[in-house]
Design an enzyme around this catalytic site. Structure first.
Site, mmCIF file in Angstrom:
data_model
loop_
_atom_site.group_PDB
_atom_site.id
_atom_site.type_symbol
_atom_site.label_atom_id
_atom_site.label_comp_id
_atom_site.label_asym_id
_atom_site.label_seq_id
_atom_site.Cartn_x
_atom_site.Cartn_y
_atom_site.Cartn_z
ATOM 1 N N ASP A 1 0.862 -1.175 0.000
ATOM 2 C CA ASP A 1 0.000 0.000 0.000
ATOM 3 C C ASP A 1 0.903 1.231 0.000
ATOM 4 O O ASP A 1 1.792 1.343 0.848
ATOM 5 C CB ASP A 1 -0.854 -0.051 1.284
ATOM 6 C CG ASP A 1 -1.908 1.027 1.321
ATOM 7 O OD1 ASP A 1 -1.647 2.127 0.794
ATOM 8 O OD2 ASP A 1 -2.986 0.763 1.895
ATOM 9 N N SER B 1 -6.957 14.595 -13.839
ATOM 10 C CA SER B 1 -8.223 14.336 -14.521
ATOM 11 C C SER B 1 -8.814 15.621 -15.066
ATOM 12 O O SER B 1 -8.632 16.709 -14.481
ATOM 13 C CB SER B 1 -9.197 13.732 -13.500
ATOM 14 O OG SER B 1 -10.515 13.770 -13.986
ATOM 15 N N THR C 1 -11.575 16.384 -14.674
ATOM 16 C CA THR C 1 -12.523 16.845 -13.660
ATOM 17 C C THR C 1 -12.067 18.171 -13.034
ATOM 18 O O THR C 1 -12.899 18.929 -12.531
ATOM 19 C CB THR C 1 -12.733 15.753 -12.576
ATOM 20 O OG1 THR C 1 -13.825 16.118 -11.758
ATOM 21 C CG2 THR C 1 -11.517 15.561 -11.690
ATOM 22 N N TYR D 1 -13.372 13.387 -4.551
ATOM 23 C CA TYR D 1 -12.465 12.769 -5.533
ATOM 24 C C TYR D 1 -11.803 13.835 -6.401
ATOM 25 O O TYR D 1 -10.583 13.874 -6.557
ATOM 26 C CB TYR D 1 -13.254 11.782 -6.423
ATOM 27 C CG TYR D 1 -12.561 11.475 -7.729
ATOM 28 C CD1 TYR D 1 -11.510 10.564 -7.775
ATOM 29 C CD2 TYR D 1 -12.930 12.127 -8.908
ATOM 30 C CE1 TYR D 1 -10.851 10.313 -8.973
ATOM 31 C CE2 TYR D 1 -12.276 11.881 -10.096
ATOM 32 C CZ TYR D 1 -11.238 10.967 -10.131
ATOM 33 O OH TYR D 1 -10.579 10.727 -11.308
ATOM 34 N N LYS E 1 -7.699 15.358 -6.788
ATOM 35 C CA LYS E 1 -6.909 15.559 -8.013
ATOM 36 C C LYS E 1 -6.326 16.975 -8.029
ATOM 37 O O LYS E 1 -5.155 17.171 -8.354
ATOM 38 C CB LYS E 1 -7.757 15.306 -9.267
ATOM 39 C CG LYS E 1 -8.180 13.857 -9.448
ATOM 40 C CD LYS E 1 -6.988 12.930 -9.621
ATOM 41 C CE LYS E 1 -7.380 11.463 -9.746
ATOM 42 N NZ LYS E 1 -6.216 10.553 -9.637
ATOM 43 N N PHE F 1 -8.930 12.755 -20.012
ATOM 44 C CA PHE F 1 -10.346 12.989 -20.293
ATOM 45 C C PHE F 1 -11.089 11.680 -19.977
ATOM 46 O O PHE F 1 -10.968 11.194 -18.862
ATOM 47 C CB PHE F 1 -10.500 13.624 -21.676
ATOM 48 C CG PHE F 1 -10.136 15.091 -21.567
ATOM 49 C CD1 PHE F 1 -8.814 15.477 -21.303
ATOM 50 C CD2 PHE F 1 -11.107 16.073 -21.546
ATOM 51 C CE1 PHE F 1 -8.477 16.815 -21.059
ATOM 52 C CE2 PHE F 1 -10.778 17.416 -21.312
ATOM 53 C CZ PHE F 1 -9.465 17.778 -21.065
ATOM 54 N N ASN G 1 -20.198 2.881 -12.806
ATOM 55 C CA ASN G 1 -20.631 4.276 -12.874
ATOM 56 C C ASN G 1 -20.401 4.843 -14.263
ATOM 57 O O ASN G 1 -21.111 5.738 -14.695
ATOM 58 C CB ASN G 1 -19.816 5.139 -11.896
ATOM 59 C CG ASN G 1 -20.092 4.764 -10.458
ATOM 60 O OD1 ASN G 1 -21.246 4.700 -10.059
ATOM 61 N ND2 ASN G 1 -19.057 4.494 -9.694
ATOM 62 N N GLY H 1 -24.483 16.348 -10.916
ATOM 63 C CA GLY H 1 -23.037 16.561 -10.969
ATOM 64 C C GLY H 1 -22.430 16.490 -12.358
ATOM 65 O O GLY H 1 -21.272 16.843 -12.542
ATOM 66 N N ASP H 2 -23.209 16.002 -13.357
ATOM 67 C CA ASP H 2 -22.659 15.922 -14.716
ATOM 68 C C ASP H 2 -22.521 17.301 -15.349
ATOM 69 O O ASP H 2 -23.437 18.131 -15.240
ATOM 70 C CB ASP H 2 -23.580 15.075 -15.620
ATOM 71 C CG ASP H 2 -23.281 13.598 -15.509
ATOM 72 O OD1 ASP H 2 -22.214 13.235 -14.973
ATOM 73 O OD2 ASP H 2 -24.125 12.794 -15.970
HETATM 74 N N1 UFG Z 1 -23.718 8.239 -18.754
HETATM 75 C C1 UFG Z 1 -24.953 7.753 -19.070
HETATM 76 N N2 UFG Z 1 -25.327 6.571 -18.519
HETATM 77 C C2 UFG Z 1 -24.544 5.853 -17.685
HETATM 78 C C3 UFG Z 1 -23.266 6.367 -17.373
HETATM 79 C C4 UFG Z 1 -22.894 7.566 -17.919
HETATM 80 O O1 UFG Z 1 -25.716 8.377 -19.818
HETATM 81 O O2 UFG Z 1 -24.958 4.781 -17.215
HETATM 82 C C5 UFG Z 1 -23.277 9.506 -19.366
HETATM 83 C C6 UFG Z 1 -22.961 10.564 -18.344
HETATM 84 O O3 UFG Z 1 -24.124 11.299 -18.030
HETATM 85 C C7 UFG Z 1 -21.937 11.396 -19.097
HETATM 86 C C8 UFG Z 1 -21.223 10.379 -19.984
HETATM 87 O O4 UFG Z 1 -22.084 9.261 -20.049
HETATM 88 O O5 UFG Z 1 -22.568 12.309 -19.913
HETATM 89 C C9 UFG Z 1 -19.898 9.928 -19.430
HETATM 90 O O6 UFG Z 1 -20.084 9.503 -18.108
HETATM 91 P P1 UFG Z 1 -18.956 8.723 -17.290
HETATM 92 O O7 UFG Z 1 -19.485 8.424 -15.935
HETATM 93 O O8 UFG Z 1 -18.419 7.596 -18.104
HETATM 94 O O9 UFG Z 1 -17.788 9.789 -17.241
HETATM 95 P P2 UFG Z 1 -17.797 11.256 -16.575
HETATM 96 O O10 UFG Z 1 -17.485 12.191 -17.671
HETATM 97 O O11 UFG Z 1 -18.973 11.515 -15.749
HETATM 98 O O12 UFG Z 1 -16.633 10.994 -15.551
HETATM 99 C C10 UFG Z 1 -15.411 11.467 -15.785
HETATM 100 C C11 UFG Z 1 -14.345 10.590 -15.120
HETATM 101 C C12 UFG Z 1 -14.314 10.785 -13.645
HETATM 102 C C13 UFG Z 1 -14.397 12.229 -13.296
HETATM 103 C C14 UFG Z 1 -15.640 12.818 -13.861
HETATM 104 C C15 UFG Z 1 -15.870 14.231 -13.372
HETATM 105 O O13 UFG Z 1 -14.561 9.231 -15.412
HETATM 106 O O14 UFG Z 1 -13.106 10.241 -13.164
HETATM 107 O O15 UFG Z 1 -15.484 12.767 -15.267
HETATM 108 O O16 UFG Z 1 -16.475 15.023 -14.289
HETATM 109 F F1 UFG Z 1 -14.407 12.446 -11.978
#
Ligand code: UFG
Length: 339
Positions: A60, A126, A128, A151, A155, A180, A200, A299-300
């Site tokens: 770790d 990230s 993010t 999270y 970063k 990205f 997720n 949060g998106d």
């Molecule tokens: N989405 C869906 N359905 C799902 C999962 C995701 O429609 O079941 C959409 C989300 O709304 C988003 C896109 O797909 O528009 C991408 O989603 P992800 O969860 O794959 O990725 P994110 O852009 O949300 O996440 C990324 C990184 C994270 C970071 C985050 C913060 O994976 O590490 O951006 O913005 F923290």
């Protein structure tokens, strides 16, 4: 000395792909991982793909004595620090767990680098950090926005810790790579992403839906102010992303970095919508996906994609893999995992 790299979190998704590209580029790789969110299968996968078994140490990164032994017993002058927790939602529910693990592990590594005179460090940051950016695409100079999750905050804080450690220590040089949306898997289907529980992220959810593990993909929102109403992201193939680490380590190893602390965006520079990605997956793999439109996810951000000029010009790197190849590799990996 000089051609060895310590890869923390090297059994994980991006770490294992990077280990492969490092080995293929002639680096000796030493992996440290506590296997908290990965397993030994990825070490086997790396060995099979490259024909070289990387040294693997189960430890770790927050355990300073264990890490001290790693520094005592191994010669390397570059470290790539992947080891971290990465689930946004979990970080909101358990912030202390995220701050402790993600920050303490990095501080431990940096302190040992100073103590043992190891120079180069790459940090997994990230996109993010840009949050809901006002101007798109984002460049490395686009101001960071206050983080919306613990999270994301780890970063930002880790970037700042690296910047400050470099400023304070003439013998440390660092690069933060802002990823990205990493997707896909190695074309061999021997390594890939292994989400625990319900995914997720979009692509693992898609592949698990195609495999029948999930009933239906929810598309989170079709009423955004974008061309088709769904969110825009910059999906970067994990092998392309892994190659960016190799050129960044090369740059540090050769002392070509202009400043001792640098930041690079690692994306394709191309926005892709959720609908486009779903359609792309269906076409690349000649199948139909069960999906429905669902409400927006909290949060998106509406859209984020990279300006990659700096990485193109300074690292001589650009994304090369075709999105349909990436989506085929993602599906091949899912099928491999289910075998
Ligand atoms: N989405 C869906 N359905 C799902 C999962 C995701 O429609 O079941 C959409 C989300 O709304 C988003 C896109 O797909 O528009 C991408 O989603 P992800 O969860 O794959 O990725 P994110 O852009 O949300 O996440 C990324 C990184 C994270 C970071 C985050 C913060 O994976 O590490 O951006 O913005 F923290």
């Amino acid at each position: 000395m000089g051609k060895s790299v310590l890869v923390t979190g090297g059994a994980g998704y991006i770490g294992s792909h990077t280990a492969v590209e490092l080995i293929n580029s002639g680096y000796e790789v030493i992996i440290v991982d506590n296997l908290s969110n990965s397993d030994r299968g990825s070490i086997e996968g790396i060995s099979k793909i490259t024909g070289v078994e990387p040294k693997f140490i189960e430890a770790d990164c927050c355990d300073k004595e264990a890490m001290r032994r790693v520094f005592e017993e191994n010669e390397f002058d570059s470290v790539i620090h992947f080891a971290a927790y990465k689930a946004v939602g979990e970080s909101v529910a358990e912030p202390a767990k995220y701050y402790r693990n993600n920050l303490l592990s990095f501080i431990t590594i940096l302190e040992l680098m100073v103590e043992y005179g190891r120079r180069n460090v790459l940090f997994s940051s990230s996109a993010t950090v840009y949050g809901d950016a006002e101007q798109l695409p984002v460049t490395e100079l686009t101001p960071r926005k206050p983080a919306t999750s613990p999270y994301g905050n780890t970063k930002q804080m880790a970037e700042d810790i690296l910047r400050d450690m470099v400023a304070a220590n003439d013998n440390i040089a660092g690069i933060a790579l802002r990823y990205f949306n990493p997707i896909g898997a190695h074309p061999s289907a021997l390594i890939g992403e292994l989400p625990r529980g319900v995914p997720n992220n979009l692509v693992p959810y898609i592949t698990q839906t195609a495999a029948g593990i999930r009933e239906c993909l929810s598309i989170f929102g079709d009423d955004y102010d974008t061309p088709d109403g769904s969110c825009l992201r910059d999906y970067i193939d994990v092998v392309d992303l892994a190659r960016a680490h190799v050129v960044a380590v090369d740059r540090l190893s050769n002392g070509r970095n202009k400043d001792r602390y640098e930041v690079f965006n690692v994306g394709t520079g191309r926005p892709v919508s959720v609908f486009e990605l779903v359609r792309g997956f269906e076409e690349a793999n000649s199948l139909k996906l069960n999906y429905r439109v669902a409400p927006r996810r909290a949060g998106d951000v509406k859209a984020v994609w990279a300006d990659t000029t700096l990485a193109n010009e300074e690292l001589g790197w650009r994304a090369e893999r075709d999105l349909s190849d990436t989506l085929r590799a993602a599906w091949e990996w899912e099928k491999h995992v289910r075998q």
